[in-house]
Scaffold this motif. Sequence first.
Motif, PDB file in Angstrom:
ATOM      1  N   GLY A 138       0.811  -1.211   0.000  1.00 38.50           N
ATOM      2  CA  GLY A 138       0.000   0.000   0.000  1.00 38.50           C
ATOM      3  C   GLY A 138       0.844   1.260   0.000  1.00 38.50           C
ATOM      4  N   VAL A 139       0.241   2.371  -0.369  1.00 35.52           N
ATOM      5  CA  VAL A 139       0.941   3.651  -0.456  1.00 35.52           C
ATOM      6  C   VAL A 139       0.727   4.434   0.839  1.00 35.52           C
ATOM      7  CG1 VAL A 139       1.161   5.819  -1.718  1.00 35.52           C
ATOM      8  CG2 VAL A 139       0.579   3.716  -2.946  1.00 35.52           C
ATOM      9  N   PRO A 140       1.797   4.828   1.511  1.00 43.75           N
ATOM     10  CA  PRO A 140       1.630   5.659   2.710  1.00 43.75           C
ATOM     11  C   PRO A 140       0.872   6.941   2.378  1.00 43.75           C
ATOM     12  CG  PRO A 140       3.886   4.834   2.565  1.00 43.75           C
ATOM     13  CD  PRO A 140       3.213   4.502   1.271  1.00 43.75           C
ATOM     14  N   ALA A 141      -0.091   7.290   3.231  1.00 44.77           N
ATOM     15  CA  ALA A 141      -0.934   8.456   2.966  1.00 44.77           C
ATOM     16  C   ALA A 141      -0.123   9.738   2.900  1.00 44.77           C
ATOM     17  CB  ALA A 141      -2.014   8.566   4.043  1.00 44.77           C
ATOM     18  N   GLU A 142       0.976   9.783   3.647  1.00 44.23           N
ATOM     19  CA  GLU A 142       1.754  11.023   3.695  1.00 44.23           C
ATOM     20  C   GLU A 142       2.532  11.287   2.404  1.00 44.23           C
ATOM     21  OE1 GLU A 142       4.361  10.644   6.997  1.00 44.23           O
ATOM     22  OE2 GLU A 142       5.346   8.844   6.229  1.00 44.23           O
ATOM     23  N   ASN A 143       2.693  10.291   1.532  1.00 48.10           N
ATOM     24  CA  ASN A 143       3.482  10.494   0.311  1.00 48.10           C
ATOM     25  C   ASN A 143       2.847  11.528  -0.609  1.00 48.10           C
ATOM     26  OD1 ASN A 143       5.036   8.505   1.426  1.00 48.10           O
ATOM     27  ND2 ASN A 143       5.172   7.262  -0.418  1.00 48.10           N
ATOM     28  N   LYS A 144       1.520  11.498  -0.715  1.00 37.86           N
ATOM     29  CA  LYS A 144       0.838  12.494  -1.548  1.00 37.86           C
ATOM     30  C   LYS A 144       1.027  13.892  -0.959  1.00 37.86           C
ATOM     31  CE  LYS A 144      -3.739  13.861  -3.242  1.00 37.86           C
ATOM     32  NZ  LYS A 144      -5.185  13.490  -3.313  1.00 37.86           N
ATOM     33  N   ARG A 145       0.897  13.996   0.342  1.00 36.74           N
ATOM     34  CA  ARG A 145       1.067  15.305   0.985  1.00 36.74           C
ATOM     35  C   ARG A 145       2.471  15.846   0.761  1.00 36.74           C
ATOM     36  NH1 ARG A 145       3.368  16.780   5.553  1.00 36.74           N
ATOM     37  NH2 ARG A 145       3.506  14.650   6.364  1.00 36.74           N
ATOM     38  N   VAL A 146       3.482  14.993   0.882  1.00 37.26           N
ATOM     39  CA  VAL A 146       4.862  15.437   0.691  1.00 37.26           C
ATOM     40  C   VAL A 146       5.112  15.797  -0.768  1.00 37.26           C
ATOM     41  CG1 VAL A 146       7.279  14.717   0.809  1.00 37.26           C
ATOM     42  CG2 VAL A 146       5.722  14.192   2.694  1.00 37.26           C
ATOM     43  N   MET A 147       4.534  15.040  -1.694  1.00 35.59           N
ATOM     44  CA  MET A 147       4.681  15.387  -3.113  1.00 35.59           C
ATOM     45  C   MET A 147       4.125  16.771  -3.376  1.00 35.59           C
ATOM     46  SD  MET A 147       5.830  13.924  -5.978  1.00 35.59           S
ATOM     47  CE  MET A 147       6.558  15.513  -6.377  1.00 35.59           C
ATOM     48  N   TYR A 148       2.971  17.077  -2.791  1.00 30.09           N
ATOM     49  CA  TYR A 148       2.381  18.411  -2.925  1.00 30.09           C
ATOM     50  C   TYR A 148       3.305  19.474  -2.326  1.00 30.09           C
ATOM     51  CZ  TYR A 148      -2.375  17.125  -4.511  1.00 30.09           C
ATOM     52  OH  TYR A 148      -3.457  16.699  -5.238  1.00 30.09           O
ATOM     53  N   GLN A 149       3.902  19.176  -1.167  1.00 31.63           N
ATOM     54  CA  GLN A 149       4.799  20.138  -0.513  1.00 31.63           C
ATOM     55  C   GLN A 149       6.001  20.455  -1.402  1.00 31.63           C
ATOM     56  OE1 GLN A 149       4.781  17.867   3.486  1.00 31.63           O
ATOM     57  NE2 GLN A 149       5.411  19.935   4.055  1.00 31.63           N
ATOM     58  N   LEU A 150       6.570  19.440  -2.001  1.00 34.47           N
ATOM     59  CA  LEU A 150       7.735  19.652  -2.861  1.00 34.47           C
ATOM     60  C   LEU A 150       7.375  20.541  -4.047  1.00 34.47           C
ATOM     61  CD1 LEU A 150       9.276  16.043  -3.007  1.00 34.47           C
ATOM     62  CD2 LEU A 150       9.871  17.898  -1.453  1.00 34.47           C
ATOM     63  N   LEU A 151       6.256  20.249  -4.686  1.00 33.80           N
ATOM     64  CA  LEU A 151       5.853  21.015  -5.860  1.00 33.80           C
ATOM     65  C   LEU A 151       5.490  22.453  -5.482  1.00 33.80           C
ATOM     66  CD1 LEU A 151       3.682  18.231  -7.521  1.00 33.80           C
ATOM     67  CD2 LEU A 151       5.946  18.975  -8.273  1.00 33.80           C
ATOM     68  N   ASP A 152       4.788  22.619  -4.378  1.00 33.86           N
ATOM     69  CA  ASP A 152       4.445  23.973  -3.915  1.00 33.86           C
ATOM     70  C   ASP A 152       5.700  24.787  -3.639  1.00 33.86           C
ATOM     71  OD1 ASP A 152       1.699  23.556  -4.057  1.00 33.86           O
ATOM     72  OD2 ASP A 152       1.522  22.962  -1.951  1.00 33.86           O
ATOM     73  N   PHE A 153       6.686  24.162  -3.024  1.00 30.48           N
ATOM     74  CA  PHE A 153       7.925  24.850  -2.692  1.00 30.48           C
ATOM     75  C   PHE A 153       8.659  25.284  -3.955  1.00 30.48           C
ATOM     76  CE2 PHE A 153      12.399  25.110  -1.476  1.00 30.48           C
ATOM     77  CZ  PHE A 153      12.331  25.850  -0.298  1.00 30.48           C
ATOM     78  N   MET A 154       8.693  24.404  -4.949  1.00 30.68           N
ATOM     79  CA  MET A 154       9.372  24.720  -6.204  1.00 30.68           C
ATOM     80  C   MET A 154       8.736  25.918  -6.900  1.00 30.68           C
ATOM     81  SD  MET A 154       9.812  20.825  -7.579  1.00 30.68           S
ATOM     82  CE  MET A 154      10.305  21.342  -9.207  1.00 30.68           C
ATOM     83  N   VAL A 155       7.411  25.920  -6.956  1.00 35.51           N
ATOM     84  CA  VAL A 155       6.703  27.018  -7.620  1.00 35.51           C
ATOM     85  C   VAL A 155       6.931  28.320  -6.870  1.00 35.51           C
ATOM     86  CG1 VAL A 155       4.419  27.903  -8.241  1.00 35.51           C
ATOM     87  CG2 VAL A 155       4.982  25.505  -8.661  1.00 35.51           C
ATOM     88  N   LYS A 156       6.882  28.257  -5.554  1.00 38.39           N
ATOM     89  CA  LYS A 156       7.094  29.448  -4.729  1.00 38.39           C
ATOM     90  C   LYS A 156       8.471  30.059  -4.962  1.00 38.39           C
ATOM     91  CE  LYS A 156       7.385  30.836   0.149  1.00 38.39           C
ATOM     92  NZ  LYS A 156       7.320  30.334   1.544  1.00 38.39           N
ATOM     93  N   ASN A 157       9.449  29.220  -5.276  1.00 28.90           N
ATOM     94  CA  ASN A 157      10.825  29.696  -5.408  1.00 28.90           C
ATOM     95  C   ASN A 157      11.246  29.895  -6.867  1.00 28.90           C
ATOM     96  OD1 ASN A 157      12.323  29.696  -2.592  1.00 28.90           O
ATOM     97  ND2 ASN A 157      10.882  27.979  -2.575  1.00 28.90           N
ATOM     98  N   SER A 158      10.285  29.996  -7.755  1.00 25.11           N
ATOM     99  CA  SER A 158      10.601  30.198  -9.175  1.00 25.11           C
ATOM    100  C   SER A 158      10.317  31.644  -9.584  1.00 25.11           C
ATOM    101  CB  SER A 158       9.764  29.242 -10.025  1.00 25.11           C
ATOM    102  OG  SER A 158      10.116  27.902  -9.755  1.00 25.11           O
TER     103      SER A 158
END
Length: 224
Positions: free
Chosen positions: A204-224
């Motif tokens: 199974g997929v840990p539930a937190e993986n989706k949240r962390v994926m979102y965090q990474l992408l949000d951070f990248m956009v914020k810093n572009s």
Amino acid sequence: MRINVLQHTPNEGPGTIQQWSQDHGHEMYIYHPYQFGNLPTATETDMLIILGGPMSPNDDLPWIKQERVLIQQLLDAHKPIFGACYGAQQIAKTLGYAIKKAPHKEVGWAPVYLKNNIIPGIPEKLTALHWHEEMFEVPDQADLLFSSDLVKNQGFIMNGNVIGLQFHFEPGPDNVREIAVNDDQYSLDHNDLHQTGAEIIAHGVPAENKRVMYQLLDFMVKNS
């Protein structure tokens, strides 16, 4: 924002990255250069996602080299780039760093450990899906972001808006099943995580993986 995705095999799609794009009202275009040879231009790319695949950046294929031209153009333009597995290796190769056999082949679920706190709120330990036997050298201009027990170079971040991960946070449950049922033989051949495709699906997929994926992408956009 136009998000261009480079997909490199039918069974490794954007997964929760596509959900993130939809949630934020972005437009996503998915390219299959291994099949059609088409790539987006830098000017029509606001964010680039480079997914995994069975090929190597070291393969002498024209479209692989053309991808690196595009990556360099986007690096020069300071546009956000996210690479998973082969995608992370392509970023490192573009920057002049070697792609080589990892000390261990990892196929299955295994922990990864956060190595710096550049991105706030990321847990110190996460369980990620691994599906690789090569690895990148971390570019000098980047910071090591994640390591695993078997392979040190599992993730890097550069300039706040370029992230490469040797593993996968992006698959949801359906994506994991698609990967495993179509590429089960890869998990059976000299796999140092000793997990079969059936075991990988059952985990199974840990539930937190989706949240962390979102965090990474949000951070990248914020810093572009």
